[in-house]
Structure formats: structure tokens, C-alpha cells
Scaffold this motif. Structure first.
Motif, PDB file in Angstrom:
ATOM      1  N   VAL A  38      37.957  50.386  32.502  1.00 46.12           N
ATOM      2  CA  VAL A  38      38.115  49.329  33.493  1.00 46.12           C
ATOM      3  C   VAL A  38      37.046  48.292  33.204  1.00 46.12           C
ATOM      4  O   VAL A  38      35.873  48.633  33.084  1.00 46.12           O
ATOM      5  N   VAL A  39      37.458  47.036  33.066  1.00 41.86           N
ATOM      6  CA  VAL A  39      36.510  45.947  32.851  1.00 41.86           C
ATOM      7  C   VAL A  39      36.713  44.930  33.967  1.00 41.86           C
ATOM      8  O   VAL A  39      37.819  44.427  34.170  1.00 41.86           O
ATOM      9  N   TYR A  40      35.639  44.676  34.705  1.00 44.11           N
ATOM     10  CA  TYR A  40      35.681  43.673  35.772  1.00 44.11           C
ATOM     11  C   TYR A  40      35.545  42.299  35.131  1.00 44.11           C
ATOM     12  O   TYR A  40      34.550  42.018  34.452  1.00 44.11           O
ATOM     13  N   ILE A  41      36.534  41.452  35.344  1.00 45.79           N
ATOM     14  CA  ILE A  41      36.616  40.156  34.669  1.00 45.79           C
ATOM     15  C   ILE A  41      35.408  39.274  34.964  1.00 45.79           C
ATOM     16  O   ILE A  41      34.783  38.747  34.050  1.00 45.79           O
ATOM     17  N   GLU A  42      35.070  39.112  36.221  1.00 49.64           N
ATOM     18  CA  GLU A  42      34.008  38.193  36.621  1.00 49.64           C
ATOM     19  C   GLU A  42      32.638  38.606  36.085  1.00 49.64           C
ATOM     20  O   GLU A  42      31.892  37.795  35.547  1.00 49.64           O
ATOM     21  N   SER A  43      32.301  39.877  36.219  1.00 47.66           N
ATOM     22  CA  SER A  43      30.951  40.323  35.856  1.00 47.66           C
ATOM     23  C   SER A  43      30.838  40.904  34.452  1.00 47.66           C
ATOM     24  O   SER A  43      29.748  40.968  33.898  1.00 47.66           O
ATOM     25  N   GLY A  44      31.946  41.360  33.908  1.00 49.25           N
ATOM     26  CA  GLY A  44      31.900  42.034  32.611  1.00 49.25           C
ATOM     27  C   GLY A  44      31.492  43.499  32.720  1.00 49.25           C
ATOM     28  O   GLY A  44      31.447  44.204  31.723  1.00 49.25           O
ATOM     29  N   ASP A  45      31.176  43.969  33.939  1.00 45.23           N
ATOM     30  CA  ASP A  45      30.847  45.384  34.134  1.00 45.23           C
ATOM     31  C   ASP A  45      32.043  46.234  33.730  1.00 45.23           C
ATOM     32  O   ASP A  45      33.196  45.798  33.864  1.00 45.23           O
TER      33      ASP A  45
ATOM     34  N   GLU B  79      39.474  46.843  45.443  1.00 47.35           N
ATOM     35  CA  GLU B  79      39.557  46.749  46.906  1.00 47.35           C
ATOM     36  C   GLU B  79      38.871  45.508  47.461  1.00 47.35           C
ATOM     37  O   GLU B  79      39.172  45.070  48.565  1.00 47.35           O
ATOM     38  N   ALA B  80      37.966  44.905  46.694  1.00 42.99           N
ATOM     39  CA  ALA B  80      37.293  43.682  47.133  1.00 42.99           C
ATOM     40  C   ALA B  80      38.034  42.427  46.649  1.00 42.99           C
ATOM     41  O   ALA B  80      37.569  41.315  46.872  1.00 42.99           O
ATOM     42  N   GLY B  81      39.161  42.612  45.961  1.00 46.40           N
ATOM     43  CA  GLY B  81      39.946  41.475  45.486  1.00 46.40           C
ATOM     44  C   GLY B  81      39.497  40.919  44.151  1.00 46.40           C
ATOM     45  O   GLY B  81      39.954  39.859  43.734  1.00 46.40           O
ATOM     46  N   LYS B  82      38.601  41.622  43.458  1.00 41.87           N
ATOM     47  CA  LYS B  82      38.118  41.148  42.157  1.00 41.87           C
ATOM     48  C   LYS B  82      39.049  41.627  41.044  1.00 41.87           C
ATOM     49  O   LYS B  82      39.488  42.770  41.025  1.00 41.87           O
ATOM     50  N   ASP B  83      39.336  40.707  40.094  1.00 45.26           N
ATOM     51  CA  ASP B  83      40.206  41.037  38.971  1.00 45.26           C
ATOM     52  C   ASP B  83      39.547  42.025  38.023  1.00 45.26           C
ATOM     53  O   ASP B  83      38.339  41.934  37.745  1.00 45.26           O
ATOM     54  N   MET B  84      40.368  42.930  37.526  1.00 44.12           N
ATOM     55  CA  MET B  84      39.885  43.882  36.531  1.00 44.12           C
ATOM     56  C   MET B  84      41.016  44.181  35.551  1.00 44.12           C
ATOM     57  O   MET B  84      42.185  44.169  35.905  1.00 44.12           O
ATOM     58  N   ASN B  85      40.636  44.392  34.291  1.00 46.74           N
ATOM     59  CA  ASN B  85      41.570  44.830  33.266  1.00 46.74           C
ATOM     60  C   ASN B  85      41.441  46.337  33.133  1.00 46.74           C
ATOM     61  O   ASN B  85      40.330  46.859  33.061  1.00 46.74           O
TER      62      ASN B  85
END
Length: 173
Positions: free
Chosen positions: A156-163, A132-138
Motif C-alpha cells: 500500500v502506497v499513500y499517494i500524498e505522503s509516499g508512506d 478511512e480518512a479519504g486519502k488516496d492510496m495505491n
């Protein structure tokens, strides 16, 4: 990291492995019988691991649909939210494969392809989405239907942070 919306989308993607309206198909009797063997009431309880550990409690109902289809309705409670998914499983003879499509209250719809593995079925999905914040996730999800059990695993892996968020939910009748 925002859990509820992203998590609901992830569960919705996992739910794609079970559901929606597929075109009528003439299926091989053994393939139809395999799908129908999962008809019934299922309950699942698992753990979501992310920044914190949280319980995931799910129930799903598989019922006879039109022709050789199996309808699905499910609900999961997680991170203080509810996720609902609905749709249809079918063996599509024209494509010589199992297909599932779904709709959800997380505004996701989609189709997945399943394969026979041993005496069961396995559906895999890999998607790249934005939260919802526009951040890419796999997002990856796997649903295994094997005899008297259903196993759902998604990540779910957030691309930018690796979380990441990972959930495993075993279901039984």
C-alpha cells in the motif's frame, strides 16, 4: 499513518485473489486438477513493514466447492486486528481463465483474474482506493500458488505522503 483499517483493506484486496461466488463453469480437467491441488490447510507467517515492523500470522483453508470450484476461508492477525476473507476459486471455461472473488470483514468484495505460470498460478491486482480518512492510496497484491507453497505479497502506497506498507507472507501446508 493509520495502520489497522488501511491494512485490513489491503489484506482484503489481497484476499480477492483467492475467493467468492462465481457462475458454474465447465473447466478443462487439467485446470480443475490444478485448482484442486491446493485443497488443504495452509499456515503463513510473515512481516509487515511500514512505520514499524509487525508480525503477520495467517491460516487458510481451501476445500472442495460445488462443481469444479474450490472454496476458501482465511484469517490473518496483524497490527492487533483480525482480517477474515472467504470465497471461491474457479476456472471459467467461458472466459478461458482462472477467476477468484472474495468477501471480507473489511467490507471489500471483488474479482481477480489468474494465469498459469509454469506449474502454478499467479494472480495480480492493482487498485486505487481511499483510506478511512479519504486519502488516496495505491494497492498492489500478488498471490503465487506454486506446488506446495503459496506466497502473498502486497503493498500500500499513500499517494500524498509516499508512506508505504508492505507485507510478504509465505504459506505452507
Amino acid at each position: 499513518m493509520t495502520v489497522s483499517r488501511s491494512l485490513m483493506r489491503a489484506f482484503a484486496l489481497a484476499g480477492v485473489l483467492f475467493s467468492a461466488g462465481l457462475a458454474p463453469a465447465l473447466a478443462a480437467p487439467a485446470d480443475v486438477a490444478l485448482l484442486k491441488s491446493y485443497i488443504g490447510e495452509w499456515r503463513g507467517r510473515g512481516v509487515l513493514i511500514g512505520a514499524n515492523k509487525e508480525s503477520v500470522v495467517c491460516r487458510l483453508s481451501l476445500t472442495q466447492g460445488n462443481q469444479d470450484k474450490v472454496n476458501y476461508n482465511g484469517r490473518c492477525t496483524l497490527a492487533g486486528s483480525n482480517l477474515s476473507v472467504a470465497g471461491t476459486l474457479a476456472y471459467v471455461e467461458t472466459n478461458k481463465r482462472f477467476e477468484a472473488a472474495m468477501t471480507s470483514n473489511a467490507t471489500f468484495t471483488g474479482i481477480a483474474v489468474g494465469q498459469k505460470r509454469g506449474s502454478g498460478l499467479i494472480f495480480n491486482l492493482r487498485e486505487r482506493e481511499k483510506d478511512e480518512a479519504g486519502k488516496d492510496m495505491n494497492i498492489s497484491a500478488q498471490i503465487q500458488l506454486n506446488r506446495d507453497a503459496i506466497q502473498v505479497v502486497f503493498e500500500v502506497v499513500y499517494i500524498e505522503s509516499g508512506d508505504s506498507l508492505r507485507a510478504e507472507v509465505p504459506f505452507s501446508r
